[in-house]
Design a protein around this motif. Sequence first.
Motif, mmCIF file in Angstrom:
data_model
loop_
_atom_site.group_PDB
_atom_site.id
_atom_site.type_symbol
_atom_site.label_atom_id
_atom_site.label_comp_id
_atom_site.label_asym_id
_atom_site.label_seq_id
_atom_site.Cartn_x
_atom_site.Cartn_y
_atom_site.Cartn_z
ATOM 1 N N GLY A 62 4.672 8.735 -12.507
ATOM 2 C CA GLY A 62 5.046 7.356 -12.243
ATOM 3 C C GLY A 62 4.153 6.749 -11.186
ATOM 4 O O GLY A 62 3.100 7.294 -10.833
ATOM 5 N N ALA A 63 4.593 5.618 -10.669
ATOM 6 C CA ALA A 63 3.805 4.885 -9.685
ATOM 7 C C ALA A 63 3.520 5.725 -8.432
ATOM 8 O O ALA A 63 2.494 5.544 -7.775
ATOM 9 N N ALA A 64 4.420 6.667 -8.120
ATOM 10 C CA ALA A 64 4.242 7.472 -6.915
ATOM 11 C C ALA A 64 3.021 8.391 -6.981
ATOM 12 O O ALA A 64 2.566 8.880 -5.938
ATOM 13 N N HIS A 65 2.469 8.625 -8.166
ATOM 14 C CA HIS A 65 1.242 9.426 -8.259
ATOM 15 C C HIS A 65 0.092 8.784 -7.477
ATOM 16 O O HIS A 65 -0.860 9.453 -7.105
ATOM 17 N N TRP A 66 0.205 7.466 -7.236
ATOM 18 C CA TRP A 66 -0.821 6.759 -6.488
ATOM 19 C C TRP A 66 -0.641 6.899 -4.976
ATOM 20 O O TRP A 66 -1.387 6.294 -4.210
ATOM 21 N N GLY A 67 0.322 7.676 -4.522
ATOM 22 C CA GLY A 67 0.704 7.694 -3.116
ATOM 23 C C GLY A 67 -0.445 7.849 -2.142
ATOM 24 O O GLY A 67 -0.591 7.068 -1.189
ATOM 25 N N ARG A 68 -1.282 8.860 -2.329
ATOM 26 C CA ARG A 68 -2.372 9.102 -1.373
ATOM 27 C C ARG A 68 -3.420 7.988 -1.432
ATOM 28 O O ARG A 68 -3.998 7.628 -0.407
ATOM 29 N N THR A 69 -3.667 7.457 -2.615
ATOM 30 C CA THR A 69 -4.620 6.351 -2.737
ATOM 31 C C THR A 69 -4.064 5.094 -2.083
ATOM 32 O O THR A 69 -4.804 4.341 -1.433
ATOM 33 N N ILE A 70 -2.765 4.855 -2.224
ATOM 34 C CA ILE A 70 -2.138 3.699 -1.573
ATOM 35 C C ILE A 70 -2.298 3.783 -0.056
ATOM 36 O O ILE A 70 -2.663 2.801 0.600
ATOM 37 N N VAL A 71 -2.036 4.952 0.498
ATOM 38 C CA VAL A 71 -2.169 5.130 1.953
ATOM 39 C C VAL A 71 -3.607 4.879 2.393
ATOM 40 O O VAL A 71 -3.861 4.220 3.407
ATOM 41 N N GLU A 72 -4.566 5.379 1.617
ATOM 42 C CA GLU A 72 -5.973 5.197 1.981
ATOM 43 C C GLU A 72 -6.393 3.739 1.840
ATOM 44 O O GLU A 72 -7.128 3.213 2.697
ATOM 45 N N LEU A 73 -5.951 3.061 0.792
ATOM 46 C CA LEU A 73 -6.259 1.636 0.640
ATOM 47 C C LEU A 73 -5.688 0.832 1.802
ATOM 48 O O LEU A 73 -6.366 -0.035 2.370
ATOM 49 N N ASN A 74 -4.458 1.133 2.175
ATOM 50 C CA ASN A 74 -3.830 0.428 3.287
ATOM 51 C C ASN A 74 -4.578 0.686 4.596
ATOM 52 O O ASN A 74 -4.777 -0.222 5.406
ATOM 53 N N ARG A 75 -5.011 1.903 4.789
ATOM 54 C CA ARG A 75 -5.752 2.259 6.004
ATOM 55 C C ARG A 75 -7.042 1.450 6.113
ATOM 56 O O ARG A 75 -7.502 1.123 7.215
ATOM 57 N N ARG A 76 -7.614 1.100 4.965
ATOM 58 C CA ARG A 76 -8.875 0.354 4.952
ATOM 59 C C ARG A 76 -8.664 -1.163 4.967
ATOM 60 O O ARG A 76 -9.618 -1.914 4.808
ATOM 61 N N GLY A 77 -7.433 -1.588 5.121
ATOM 62 C CA GLY A 77 -7.175 -3.007 5.279
ATOM 63 C C GLY A 77 -6.697 -3.730 4.051
ATOM 64 O O GLY A 77 -6.519 -4.955 4.078
ATOM 65 N N PHE A 78 -6.461 -3.015 2.950
ATOM 66 C CA PHE A 78 -5.907 -3.646 1.758
ATOM 67 C C PHE A 78 -4.389 -3.741 1.920
ATOM 68 O O PHE A 78 -3.697 -2.727 1.970
ATOM 69 N N SER A 79 -3.891 -4.945 1.991
ATOM 70 C CA SER A 79 -2.465 -5.135 2.231
ATOM 71 C C SER A 79 -1.711 -5.648 1.013
ATOM 72 O O SER A 79 -0.489 -5.508 0.934
ATOM 73 N N ASP A 80 -2.421 -6.247 0.060
ATOM 74 C CA ASP A 80 -1.776 -6.812 -1.128
ATOM 75 C C ASP A 80 -1.832 -5.782 -2.248
ATOM 76 O O ASP A 80 -2.658 -5.849 -3.162
ATOM 77 N N LEU A 81 -0.944 -4.802 -2.159
ATOM 78 C CA LEU A 81 -0.941 -3.655 -3.069
ATOM 79 C C LEU A 81 0.330 -3.650 -3.915
ATOM 80 O O LEU A 81 1.422 -3.919 -3.409
ATOM 81 N N HIS A 82 0.176 -3.304 -5.175
ATOM 82 C CA HIS A 82 1.305 -3.259 -6.113
ATOM 83 C C HIS A 82 1.108 -2.059 -7.035
ATOM 84 O O HIS A 82 -0.015 -1.723 -7.399
#
Length: 232
Positions: free
Chosen positions: A16-36
């Motif tokens: 499910g969507a949670a498979h993206w967990g580590r990528t979401i954290v890394e995107l957020n760390r790099r300043g991407f805030s508009d994530l879905h």
Amino acid sequence: MSNGPAIVLVHGFWGGAAHWGRTIVELNRRGFSDLHAVENPLTSLSGDAERTRQMVRQIDGPVLLVGHSYGGAVITEAGDLPNVAGLVYIAAFAPDTGESPGQISQEKPPAAFENIAPDSDGYLWIKQDKFHESFCQDLPEDEALVMAVTQKAPLGSTFGDNVTAPAWKTKPCWYQVSTADRMIHPDNERRMAQRMNPRQLIELDASHASLASQPGPVTDLIEAAAREVTSA
């Protein structure tokens, strides 16, 4: 990247969507805030594409669609919306018109093809005791166990659903090949990537679950795509 596009992450089969967990954290760390992250039912390509479109329609401004595995077929079908600025494929299917994920897999079967089994209701599962070696051999055993137990099985018929109008023919694309992929043959990934003429093509020594095992390089590709569609 506060002035970049919204990023919509689309999962594939057996997760499910949670498979993206580590990528979401890394995107957020790099300043991407508009994530879905879409949670698709995995019951038909048309249904999953429409669920993805519904999320994209709720977003004002440009969207970068990122698909993993079967999620690549979903963004191929759903990426025709006018605010979709680009498509990123992570070890993903990218069918052409009239092609299905099942057809592509049958032409060059992946190494773990025999570890997929149907149940009596028509859903396809990766055998739990084979999940680690099939889907995510480069992740720790405990993490693979959680993925195996919580896997989200697709209806078998979804494998045969054909793409109608591939968005990669009209939208800029990026592609990541997993060279140790046992769920989609790496040569199939290369073939699908090459025919779409991506802006960037990278290969990672990774399992099918590169979004979890190599979130840094995966995020590098997403970030490069986001910067290019922003500058365009």
